[in-house]
Structures are given as C-alpha cells and as structure tokens.
Design a protein around this motif. Structure first.
Motif, PDB file in Angstrom:
ATOM      1  N   GLN A   1       0.830  -1.203   0.000  1.00  0.00           N
ATOM      2  CA  GLN A   1       0.000   0.000   0.000  1.00  0.00           C
ATOM      3  C   GLN A   1       0.863   1.251   0.000  1.00  0.00           C
ATOM      4  O   GLN A   1       0.572   2.224  -0.691  1.00  0.00           O
ATOM      5  CB  GLN A   1      -0.944   0.007   1.207  1.00  0.00           C
TER       6      GLN A   1
ATOM      7  N   ASP B   1       0.841   4.318  -2.571  1.00  0.00           N
ATOM      8  CA  ASP B   1       0.668   5.707  -2.132  1.00  0.00           C
ATOM      9  C   ASP B   1       1.849   6.588  -2.523  1.00  0.00           C
ATOM     10  O   ASP B   1       1.693   7.788  -2.738  1.00  0.00           O
ATOM     11  CB  ASP B   1       0.509   5.783  -0.607  1.00  0.00           C
ATOM     12  N   HIS B   2       3.036   6.009  -2.555  1.00  0.00           N
ATOM     13  CA  HIS B   2       4.263   6.762  -2.835  1.00  0.00           C
ATOM     14  C   HIS B   2       4.851   6.222  -4.139  1.00  0.00           C
ATOM     15  O   HIS B   2       5.636   5.290  -4.141  1.00  0.00           O
ATOM     16  CB  HIS B   2       5.254   6.584  -1.669  1.00  0.00           C
TER      17      HIS B   2
ATOM     18  N   GLU C   1       3.849   9.703   8.088  1.00  0.00           N
ATOM     19  CA  GLU C   1       2.740  10.269   7.320  1.00  0.00           C
ATOM     20  C   GLU C   1       1.886   9.196   6.644  1.00  0.00           C
ATOM     21  O   GLU C   1       0.717   9.417   6.382  1.00  0.00           O
ATOM     22  CB  GLU C   1       3.266  11.252   6.274  1.00  0.00           C
ATOM     23  N   HIS C   2       2.473   8.046   6.367  1.00  0.00           N
ATOM     24  CA  HIS C   2       1.724   6.976   5.702  1.00  0.00           C
ATOM     25  C   HIS C   2       1.324   5.861   6.662  1.00  0.00           C
ATOM     26  O   HIS C   2       0.754   4.861   6.231  1.00  0.00           O
ATOM     27  CB  HIS C   2       2.549   6.404   4.544  1.00  0.00           C
ATOM     28  N   ARG C   3       1.613   6.038   7.951  1.00  0.00           N
ATOM     29  CA  ARG C   3       1.346   4.974   8.919  1.00  0.00           C
ATOM     30  C   ARG C   3      -0.125   4.554   8.909  1.00  0.00           C
ATOM     31  O   ARG C   3      -0.425   3.368   8.842  1.00  0.00           O
ATOM     32  CB  ARG C   3       1.765   5.397  10.321  1.00  0.00           C
ATOM     33  N   GLN C   4      -1.036   5.512   8.946  1.00  0.00           N
ATOM     34  CA  GLN C   4      -2.456   5.156   8.975  1.00  0.00           C
ATOM     35  C   GLN C   4      -2.981   4.731   7.613  1.00  0.00           C
ATOM     36  O   GLN C   4      -3.657   3.715   7.487  1.00  0.00           O
ATOM     37  CB  GLN C   4      -3.291   6.311   9.521  1.00  0.00           C
ATOM     38  N   SER C   5      -2.662   5.506   6.560  1.00  0.00           N
ATOM     39  CA  SER C   5      -3.222   5.202   5.238  1.00  0.00           C
ATOM     40  C   SER C   5      -2.741   3.857   4.702  1.00  0.00           C
ATOM     41  O   SER C   5      -3.469   3.173   3.991  1.00  0.00           O
ATOM     42  CB  SER C   5      -2.893   6.314   4.242  1.00  0.00           C
ATOM     43  N   ALA C   6      -1.521   3.455   5.032  1.00  0.00           N
ATOM     44  CA  ALA C   6      -0.980   2.183   4.550  1.00  0.00           C
ATOM     45  C   ALA C   6      -1.031   1.085   5.619  1.00  0.00           C
ATOM     46  O   ALA C   6      -0.625  -0.045   5.366  1.00  0.00           O
ATOM     47  CB  ALA C   6       0.459   2.371   4.079  1.00  0.00           C
ATOM     48  N   ASN C   7      -1.496   1.434   6.822  1.00  0.00           N
ATOM     49  CA  ASN C   7      -1.567   0.491   7.941  1.00  0.00           C
ATOM     50  C   ASN C   7      -0.173  -0.064   8.292  1.00  0.00           C
ATOM     51  O   ASN C   7      -0.004  -1.258   8.512  1.00  0.00           O
ATOM     52  CB  ASN C   7      -2.560  -0.634   7.645  1.00  0.00           C
TER      53      ASN C   7
END
Length: 141
Positions: free
Chosen positions: A55, A59-60, A97-103
């Motif tokens: 994920q 995202d990146h 910054e991506h901890r929540q969106s990418a779990n």
C-alpha cells in the motif's frame, strides 16, 4: 508578401537574447536523491507487513523496492528535492505520514541514507554500495 521574423514592435513581438557568458543556471533546481530508509520495531505478521508495504508503494509512486522481515524493513526510492536537507526531511516524514493510510506498524526509523544520483551510480559502477533496486517491488529479506 514578405515574411519577416517578428521582432520588438508596438504590438509586443518577442526576440531572443543571448544569455552571454555570465549566465549561471539556478542552483536550487530539484535533483534526484537515492533514499534508503530503515525501520524497526516489535514483531508483526509478515502477511500484514507485506500488505502495508504494498500500500505504501501504491501511495508513494517513486518507491522502488522494499525488503522486510517480521521486525524490520528497508525502503529504497528516488526523491526529487532541491538539496539533501529537503530529501532527508521528506524521508524522515514518510513512515509516519503513511502509517495510517498504509496500515504500517508503529516502528521507528533506525537508519537513513540519502545520496545524490552521481554518487549512487558511482558506487554501483565501482561494485559497492546499494545494489540496483531490482527486482522492483516488495520482497522478504
């Protein structure tokens, strides 16, 4: 009918002007930086970690490769930034910054290397340093 090249006129024509010998290109143009980000923490299931890293790659979009194990991971990618400070700042924010969106797991950053494109390619051609990021994607160590 004569066809003349437009020049400065009352109607606003444009002309080319030679830059001359004193022209200096701007020094703060973005450059490419190769980033290796290492993270570590408590053990997590490999299936969950792989899904999270996939994920993150989605995202990146500049993410080249991720390697992972139950307690650590390494992420390698190219970052476009004005200088090393900007590239490092972006890299240090990436995981959080991506901890929540990418779990992503609540791991801490334990290592960071940022090198310019020339250094990266020099290391590869000399046979040391980070190997080319192949195969691209998310893989176990």
């Amino acid at each position: 009918m004569s066809r003349e090249r437009p020049g400065p006129t009352a109607r606003g024509g444009l002309t080319s002007v030679a830059a001359g010998e004193s022209y200096q290109p701007p020094k703060d143009l973005p450059r490419l930086w190769h980033v290796t980000l290492s993270v570590s923490g408590t053990e997590v299931p490999l299936k969950d970690l792989r899904a999270a890293l996939e994920q993150l790659a989605h995202d990146h979009p500049f993410l080249l490769t991720s390697r992972y194990a139950p307690t650590h991971a390494e992420i390698r990618y190219w970052e476009e930034a004005r200088d090393l400070h900007d590239a490092a700042a972006v890299a240090l924010r990436l995981w959080g910054e991506h901890r929540q969106s990418a779990n992503l797991p609540p791991w801490e950053i334990v290592g960071l290397e940022v090198i310019d494109r020339k250094t990266y390619h020099q290391r590869v051609s000399d046979g040391y340093g980070p190997l080319p990021a192949t195969p691209v994607g998310v893989h176990p160590f």
